[in-house]
Design a protein around this motif. Sequence first.
Motif, short mmCIF file in Angstrom:
data_model
loop_
_atom_site.label_atom_id
_atom_site.label_comp_id
_atom_site.label_asym_id
_atom_site.label_seq_id
_atom_site.Cartn_x
_atom_site.Cartn_y
_atom_site.Cartn_z
N VAL A 34 0.65 8.60 4.70
CA VAL A 34 -0.64 9.02 5.26
C VAL A 34 -1.26 10.11 4.40
O VAL A 34 -0.70 11.20 4.25
N ARG A 35 -2.44 9.82 3.86
CA ARG A 35 -3.12 10.77 2.97
C ARG A 35 -4.11 11.65 3.72
O ARG A 35 -4.26 12.82 3.42
N GLY A 36 -4.84 11.07 4.64
CA GLY A 36 -5.81 11.80 5.45
C GLY A 36 -5.85 11.16 6.82
O GLY A 36 -5.88 9.93 6.94
N LEU A 37 -5.86 11.97 7.87
CA LEU A 37 -5.68 11.47 9.23
C LEU A 37 -6.91 11.77 10.08
O LEU A 37 -7.35 12.91 10.18
N GLY A 73 -4.34 4.29 19.92
CA GLY A 73 -4.12 4.16 18.47
C GLY A 73 -4.04 5.50 17.77
O GLY A 73 -3.38 5.63 16.74
N SER A 74 -4.71 6.53 18.33
CA SER A 74 -4.60 7.86 17.74
C SER A 74 -3.21 8.44 17.97
O SER A 74 -2.69 9.19 17.13
N VAL A 75 -2.60 8.11 19.11
CA VAL A 75 -1.24 8.57 19.38
C VAL A 75 -0.26 7.86 18.45
O VAL A 75 0.69 8.46 17.93
N ILE A 76 -0.49 6.56 18.23
CA ILE A 76 0.33 5.83 17.25
C ILE A 76 0.18 6.46 15.87
O ILE A 76 1.15 6.64 15.12
N ALA A 77 -1.07 6.84 15.51
CA ALA A 77 -1.32 7.45 14.20
C ALA A 77 -0.61 8.80 14.08
O ALA A 77 -0.10 9.15 13.00
N GLN A 78 -0.59 9.58 15.16
CA GLN A 78 0.17 10.83 15.14
C GLN A 78 1.65 10.55 14.81
O GLN A 78 2.24 11.20 13.95
N GLU A 79 2.20 9.58 15.53
CA GLU A 79 3.63 9.28 15.36
C GLU A 79 3.89 8.68 13.98
O GLU A 79 4.94 8.95 13.36
N LEU A 80 2.98 7.86 13.47
CA LEU A 80 3.11 7.33 12.12
C LEU A 80 3.20 8.48 11.11
O LEU A 80 4.04 8.45 10.20
N THR A 81 2.36 9.48 11.27
CA THR A 81 2.33 10.60 10.33
C THR A 81 3.60 11.42 10.43
O THR A 81 4.10 11.96 9.43
N LEU A 82 4.15 11.54 11.63
CA LEU A 82 5.40 12.28 11.80
C LEU A 82 6.60 11.52 11.24
O LEU A 82 7.48 12.12 10.62
N ARG A 83 6.63 10.22 11.44
CA ARG A 83 7.78 9.42 11.05
C ARG A 83 7.73 8.96 9.59
O ARG A 83 8.77 8.76 8.96
N HIS A 84 6.51 8.80 9.06
CA HIS A 84 6.34 8.29 7.70
C HIS A 84 5.26 9.10 6.97
O HIS A 84 4.23 8.55 6.56
N ASP A 98 -16.09 9.24 6.36
CA ASP A 98 -16.21 9.04 4.91
C ASP A 98 -16.28 10.39 4.20
O ASP A 98 -15.59 10.61 3.19
N ALA A 99 -17.08 11.33 4.73
CA ALA A 99 -17.18 12.65 4.11
C ALA A 99 -15.82 13.36 4.11
O ALA A 99 -15.45 14.01 3.12
N PHE A 100 -15.08 13.21 5.21
CA PHE A 100 -13.75 13.84 5.29
C PHE A 100 -12.81 13.22 4.27
O PHE A 100 -12.11 13.94 3.53
N TRP A 101 -12.77 11.90 4.22
CA TRP A 101 -11.86 11.26 3.28
C TRP A 101 -12.25 11.51 1.83
O TRP A 101 -11.40 11.65 0.95
N GLN A 102 -13.55 11.60 1.55
CA GLN A 102 -13.99 11.95 0.20
C GLN A 102 -13.51 13.34 -0.19
O GLN A 102 -13.12 13.60 -1.33
N GLU A 103 -13.52 14.24 0.80
CA GLU A 103 -13.02 15.60 0.54
C GLU A 103 -11.52 15.57 0.24
O GLU A 103 -11.04 16.27 -0.67
N VAL A 104 -10.78 14.75 0.99
CA VAL A 104 -9.34 14.63 0.74
C VAL A 104 -9.09 14.02 -0.64
O VAL A 104 -8.14 14.41 -1.34
N GLU A 105 -9.95 13.08 -1.03
CA GLU A 105 -9.79 12.43 -2.33
C GLU A 105 -10.09 13.37 -3.49
O GLU A 105 -9.63 13.15 -4.60
N ALA A 106 -10.90 14.41 -3.22
CA ALA A 106 -11.32 15.30 -4.30
C ALA A 106 -10.13 16.09 -4.85
O ALA A 106 -9.13 16.27 -4.16
N PRO A 107 -10.24 16.56 -6.10
CA PRO A 107 -9.15 17.38 -6.66
C PRO A 107 -8.92 18.62 -5.80
O PRO A 107 -9.82 19.10 -5.12
N VAL A 140 0.86 -1.19 0.00
CA VAL A 140 0.00 0.00 0.00
C VAL A 140 0.89 1.24 0.00
O VAL A 140 1.61 1.49 0.98
N PRO A 141 0.87 2.04 -1.05
CA PRO A 141 1.79 3.19 -1.12
C PRO A 141 1.42 4.31 -0.16
O PRO A 141 2.30 5.04 0.32
N ALA A 142 0.13 4.49 0.11
CA ALA A 142 -0.33 5.51 1.05
C ALA A 142 -1.78 5.20 1.39
O ALA A 142 -2.51 4.58 0.59
N ALA A 143 -2.22 5.63 2.57
CA ALA A 143 -3.58 5.30 3.03
C ALA A 143 -4.12 6.44 3.87
O ALA A 143 -3.38 7.22 4.48
#
Length: 274
Positions: A111-114, A96-107, A259-268, A85-88
């Motif tokens: 991460v496309r939308g958090l 898990g939200s703290v792990i997600a913060q650190e994932l976004t900082l380190r990699h 879903d609405a947030f991620w759809q917005e991120v997916e939009a041009p 998976v190239p990005a998600a």
Amino acid sequence: MGQHVHAEGLDIWTEQVGSGPDVLLIGGLGDTVESWQFQLDGLADRYRITAFDNRGAGRTAITEEELTVEQLADDAAGVLRALGVPAAHVAGFSGGSVIAQELTLRHPELVRGLVLQSTWPAMDPYLRSWGLFVRWLVEAAPGEREFLEWFSMFIYTPRAHSDGTVGRFIDEVLAFPHKQPTENVQRHLDAFLGHDTTDGLPRIATPTYVLAGGRDITARPELGRTVADLIPGARFQVLAEESHQPFQEAPEQWNGLVDAFWQEVEAPDATRRG
């Protein structure tokens, strides 16, 4: 159907369902793939969703060295890379939200939308006291059911206790064959108790949506607000009638919001600016 993937020197248990843009779900303290069942069922028609058991939880082993949030974040990155998976889009709740913060900082490239549910930058004295209480409770409770009943008082609404939701969750956990040993619960708690992303959060450039439960007495809304204020451009929302885990108590509402947030991120880009 789940499978182990090899990443970061471990065989990490994963489950992947659906098709569409990739989503990675990261559980909190001791939580496994099953904690995300409402999302695996409810969003798979729009996304390819990956969930996994953190090291030391469920079907993923733990190593002897000190457990850190950075290590758990690298595990999450390793899962994505092992699955090609190239990005998600990433969602994490509580620890898990703290792990997600650190994932976004380190990699950040992964991460496309958090989405951060029931989150904090560092434990304040109140949350830290609660974490230390849970660390004691998991060892001192007379039995597993008693621990789960007392723990659930803090993370679910009275509504979920009254309508039988919490009772059903507890029965499912008690029947689960891959239980987390007490020592592993405490090692996870120790990692979260000592972690602080305050200085790093302003570096996050990923579109971010922070959610808090208005009735959450642990990761209280003001802690989530602090995270959102530290991340440039982050969106913040309080679900007034929900507690620590609205993705389980009110999954249709929660799924619709993310879903609405991620759809917005997916939009041009032009659409997002509009």
